[in-house]
Write a protein that holds these residues in place. Structure first.
Motif, PDB file in Angstrom:
ATOM      1  N   GLU A  92      53.281  51.338  37.869  1.00  0.00           N
ATOM      2  CA  GLU A  92      53.772  50.939  39.030  1.00  0.00           C
ATOM      3  C   GLU A  92      55.435  50.824  38.893  1.00  0.00           C
ATOM      4  O   GLU A  92      56.179  50.966  39.899  1.00  0.00           O
ATOM      5  CB  GLU A  92      53.280  49.637  39.323  1.00  0.00           C
ATOM      6  N   SER A 280      42.894  43.209  43.751  1.00  0.00           N
ATOM      7  CA  SER A 280      43.304  43.125  42.376  1.00  0.00           C
ATOM      8  C   SER A 280      43.930  44.280  41.327  1.00  0.00           C
ATOM      9  O   SER A 280      43.924  45.194  42.158  1.00  0.00           O
ATOM     10  CB  SER A 280      41.977  42.800  41.606  1.00  0.00           C
ATOM     11  N   LEU A 281      44.523  43.887  40.454  1.00  0.00           N
ATOM     12  CA  LEU A 281      45.401  44.842  39.770  1.00  0.00           C
ATOM     13  C   LEU A 281      45.023  44.532  38.187  1.00  0.00           C
ATOM     14  O   LEU A 281      45.208  43.400  37.795  1.00  0.00           O
ATOM     15  CB  LEU A 281      46.952  44.748  39.817  1.00  0.00           C
ATOM     16  N   SER A 282      44.702  45.756  37.624  1.00  0.00           N
ATOM     17  CA  SER A 282      44.166  45.485  36.180  1.00  0.00           C
ATOM     18  C   SER A 282      44.467  46.824  35.530  1.00  0.00           C
ATOM     19  O   SER A 282      44.138  48.021  36.108  1.00  0.00           O
ATOM     20  CB  SER A 282      42.909  44.848  35.876  1.00  0.00           C
ATOM     21  N   ARG A 290      45.109  51.276  42.268  1.00  0.00           N
ATOM     22  CA  ARG A 290      45.985  50.349  41.947  1.00  0.00           C
ATOM     23  C   ARG A 290      47.122  50.646  43.174  1.00  0.00           C
ATOM     24  O   ARG A 290      47.844  49.496  43.871  1.00  0.00           O
ATOM     25  CB  ARG A 290      46.992  50.670  40.551  1.00  0.00           C
ATOM     26  N   SER A 291      47.419  51.794  43.352  1.00  0.00           N
ATOM     27  CA  SER A 291      48.286  52.406  44.771  1.00  0.00           C
ATOM     28  C   SER A 291      47.762  51.715  45.979  1.00  0.00           C
ATOM     29  O   SER A 291      48.611  51.223  46.571  1.00  0.00           O
ATOM     30  CB  SER A 291      48.388  53.656  44.905  1.00  0.00           C
ATOM     31  N   ALA A 293      45.710  49.124  46.436  1.00  0.00           N
ATOM     32  CA  ALA A 293      45.898  47.513  46.219  1.00  0.00           C
ATOM     33  C   ALA A 293      47.275  47.096  46.612  1.00  0.00           C
ATOM     34  O   ALA A 293      47.476  46.215  47.517  1.00  0.00           O
ATOM     35  CB  ALA A 293      45.528  47.157  45.000  1.00  0.00           C
ATOM     36  N   LEU A 294      48.223  47.830  45.983  1.00  0.00           N
ATOM     37  CA  LEU A 294      49.776  47.507  46.354  1.00  0.00           C
ATOM     38  C   LEU A 294      50.165  47.685  47.875  1.00  0.00           C
ATOM     39  O   LEU A 294      50.748  47.007  48.503  1.00  0.00           O
ATOM     40  CB  LEU A 294      50.598  48.166  45.416  1.00  0.00           C
ATOM     41  N   CYS A 305      46.628  39.005  45.686  1.00  0.00           N
ATOM     42  CA  CYS A 305      46.464  39.769  44.651  1.00  0.00           C
ATOM     43  C   CYS A 305      46.280  38.980  43.448  1.00  0.00           C
ATOM     44  O   CYS A 305      47.013  38.200  43.123  1.00  0.00           O
ATOM     45  CB  CYS A 305      47.543  40.998  44.486  1.00  0.00           C
ATOM     46  N   ALA A 307      45.985  39.620  39.147  1.00  0.00           N
ATOM     47  CA  ALA A 307      46.411  40.599  38.683  1.00  0.00           C
ATOM     48  C   ALA A 307      46.579  40.083  37.067  1.00  0.00           C
ATOM     49  O   ALA A 307      46.775  38.910  36.825  1.00  0.00           O
ATOM     50  CB  ALA A 307      47.804  41.081  39.010  1.00  0.00           C
ATOM     51  N   ALA A 311      49.643  44.598  34.352  1.00  0.00           N
ATOM     52  CA  ALA A 311      49.448  45.446  35.516  1.00  0.00           C
ATOM     53  C   ALA A 311      50.535  45.125  36.605  1.00  0.00           C
ATOM     54  O   ALA A 311      50.669  46.007  37.692  1.00  0.00           O
ATOM     55  CB  ALA A 311      47.929  45.212  36.079  1.00  0.00           C
ATOM     56  N   ALA A 312      51.001  43.785  36.760  1.00  0.00           N
ATOM     57  CA  ALA A 312      51.899  43.515  37.742  1.00  0.00           C
ATOM     58  C   ALA A 312      53.340  43.559  37.249  1.00  0.00           C
ATOM     59  O   ALA A 312      53.955  43.261  37.977  1.00  0.00           O
ATOM     60  CB  ALA A 312      51.429  42.070  38.151  1.00  0.00           C
TER      61      ALA A 312
END
Length: 598
Positions: A92, A280-282, A290-291, A293-294, A305, A307, A311-312
């Motif tokens: 990210e 969520s982000l993991s 992930r993309s 989610a963001l 979110c 995380a 991941a964040a």
């Protein structure tokens, strides 16, 4: 942000091609690290820069390497081998860096390429073959491309290590040494790091030449735009406090941090079941997930979110004004990196640490080491949140426009047939139904906020938390069963909200709750029982893996499977065996033993 002392903006040392982009972007001020790079970054020296998250580092090192890459030219010639290389710890952050540099160098006809884990290597290889002036990537993937001959660093003029301390923490030292060893000796090397531990100092000594040390942040001023709150809760009510904090906040975008991937999955599911628009982000997620989610957070489709720390790392979400630490940060660096997602570039933010009573001293120690102070407060309760709901509902009604021509006739018809009180009641019920139900938190007296009670803590250890007072049996109440019992550490504090949500009833409609070994029996008021039965038979009415049925039915014969329970006694994966290490997180996180995943 800090105003420059120069009469003109941007300052004269900034390359003219970038100055045009900054003005077009609406920049009227520079942050301290950007000012330092404008004044010192053009000296062609190697740099070791200390700068906190959210300080504008990407634009800063873009300014610093502009003259190295472009010289006096206003734009690049045809792309061939890369002239610049940016190394970042996570996917990210790498993608975000490329996005920032694309607009900063927009007038220079720059060609950029990314090389990050989780993306298609064939597409990356084709982009490198077409030619790129600047490459941004993660250590493992960059090393793969160099090893396979797809990335030639022979023409490289500048290398930037962004979040260098984090890359060492993730075990990327060997990859960094390989990449820097493959680059020309005459290059410039710039290292940006929140802190300069021994590992960074050693790396700088080995791969930099007489590096100029730049400290672009002052610890006493860091995170000045963030209000810190320490929210003390009972140890079995941590998740309830997260839910109520979100419900009691004006924030349109919030980030909640957990230590592990399993905790992220569990809390995301709980929030989704409560009606939150959550992603969520993991590290276990695919890059596309992930993309997405963001992007959901950026365009407003999601407002929360959940995380893990890594991941964040480095992500920048617009309008993020609330950060919640669902798990107490283990050290000051983690606290600062997490909290730095809000209060960025002059915006205000709130950072809430959810702290179980027995962890208060640990939280205070981390805050002290980070030179931060926090307001100590209790978690918002049901009364506070319901009062907030009513204010919002009243504001909605007061701000409504007068009926237009198309609506007027029907509005008159409704008023003729229905009393205004009934219309208002219907509106109130509709509005309350659309909002998540707050959690019932046991209040902590002032004395308990100041000190830990040894006797109470012992009770927690042996009994799994305090029991709610048992209500007397209802007259004529109807009994139901729930497929969670004492063996799964069932507790009325989280069973009661689950029952209310599943059956569409209020807490006043629930009588006795009797927890047995493998199930829980509870009582519903007679006049609500029929509606409750109808509601629980609807698909998706209960949390995944939980079965609610009339007491005459055998739990487990309904449509849902028997749940597995995690450490907290709630639906989820079984916890790792005591002593088993939690899985590492992040992009290509190196394990202590064995070959790292790339």
């Amino acid at each position: 942000m800090t105003e420059t002392n120069d009469a003109q903006f941007p300052p004269a040392p900034i390359h003219p091609a970038l100055a045009t982009a900054l003005e077009a972007r609406g920049y009227s001020q520079l942050t301290p690290v950007q000012i330092e790079m404008a004044n010192r970054g053009q000296a062609e020296a190697d740099l070791l820069v200390s700068a906190q998250t959210g300080s504008g580092k990407t634009v800063a090192f873009g300014i610093a390497i502009a003259s190295t890459l472009l010289g006096s030219a206003q734009h690049f010639e045809a792309a061939d081998r890369p002239l610049g290389l940016i190394i970042a710890p996570t996917r990210e952050l790498a993608i975000q860096v490329q996005r920032e540099l694309d607009w900063l160098y927009g007038a220079t006809q720059i060609q950029t390429a990314t090389c990050v884990g989780g993306m298609d290597m064939r597409k990356e290889r084709r982009a490198l073959e077409r030619g790129a002036h600047l490459v941004v990537g993660t250590p493992g993937r960059l090393r793969d491309h160099i090893t396979k001959g797809a990335l030639d660093l022979g023409a490289l003029r500048a290398v930037v290590l962004d979040e260098a301390d984090e890359m060492l923490d993730l075990g990327f030292r060997e990859d960094l040494e390989f990449i820097l060893g493959a680059a020309p000796a005459e290059r410039r090397t710039l290292m940006f790091s929140a802190t300069v531990p021994r590992g960074i100092a050693e790396l700088a000594k080995t791969f930099q030449k007489d590096a100029l040390r730049v400290a672009a942040s002052v610890s006493s001023d860091q995170h000045a735009d963030i209000e810190y709150q320490m929210m003390l809760v009972r140890r079995d009510e941590r998740e309830h406090a997260v839910i109520n904090t979100l419900l009691n906040s004006d924030s349109t975008s919030a980030l909640v941090f957990c230590h592990t991937r399993e905790a992220v999955r569990h809390l995301t599911a709980r929030l989704a079941n409560r009606g939150f628009s959550v992603v969520s982000l993991s590290g276990e997620m695919a890059q596309s997930e992930r993309s997405n989610a963001l992007q959901s957070m950026r365009d407003g489709r999601a407002h929360v979110c959940v995380a893990t720390d890594v991941a964040a790392r480095g992500i920048d979400l617009p309008n993020l004004d609330l950060v919640i630490h669902a798990d107490v940060p283990s050290n000051p660096a983690t606290l600062l990196h997490r909290s730095g997602r809000t209060g960025r570039a002059g915006r205000k933010g709130v950072c809430v640490l959810i702290v179980p009573e027995h962890r208060r001293s640990a939280a205070q120690r981390v805050l002290s080491l980070a030179n931060l102070t926090a307001i100590v407060r209790a978690a918002p309760g049901i009364a506070e949140i319901e009062a907030r709901y009513r204010r919002q509902i009243l504001d909605t009604a007061l701000s409504a426009d007068e009926p237009d021509e198309a609506e007027a006739a029907f509005v008159s018809e409704v008023l003729e047939k229905v009393a205004p009180e009934r219309i208002a009641a219907a509106f109130l019920r509709q509005q309350l139904t659309a909002r998540p139900v707050p959690e019932d938190l046991a209040p902590l007296p002032v004395a308990e906020l100041q000190a830990r009670k040894t006797k109470r803590d012992s009770q927690f250890e042996h009994e799994g938390g305090p029991r709610e007072p048992r209500k007397p049996d209802m007259e004529g109440g109807v009994w139901f069963t729930l497929s969670v019992g004492r063996k799964q550490r069932a507790d009325p504090k989280w069973l009661l909200p689950m029952i209310c949500k599943a059956g569409g009833v209020t807490k006043r409609d629930v009588g006795s709750i009797k927890i047995e070994d493998t199930q829980t029996r509870f009582e519903i008021a007679a006049d609500k029982a029929a509606g409750f039965t109808k509601q629980i038979n609807r698909p998706g009415s209960t949390e995944k893996g939980v079965v609610i049925a009339p007491a005459g039915e055998v739990p487990g014969t309904a449509r849902q499977a028997k749940p597995k329970f995690g450490k907290a006694g709630k639906p989820g994966k079984k916890p790792a065996h005591r002593g088993q290490a939690a899985p590492a997180d992040g992009d290509h996180a190196r394990k202590r033993k064995g070959k790292p995943k790339r």
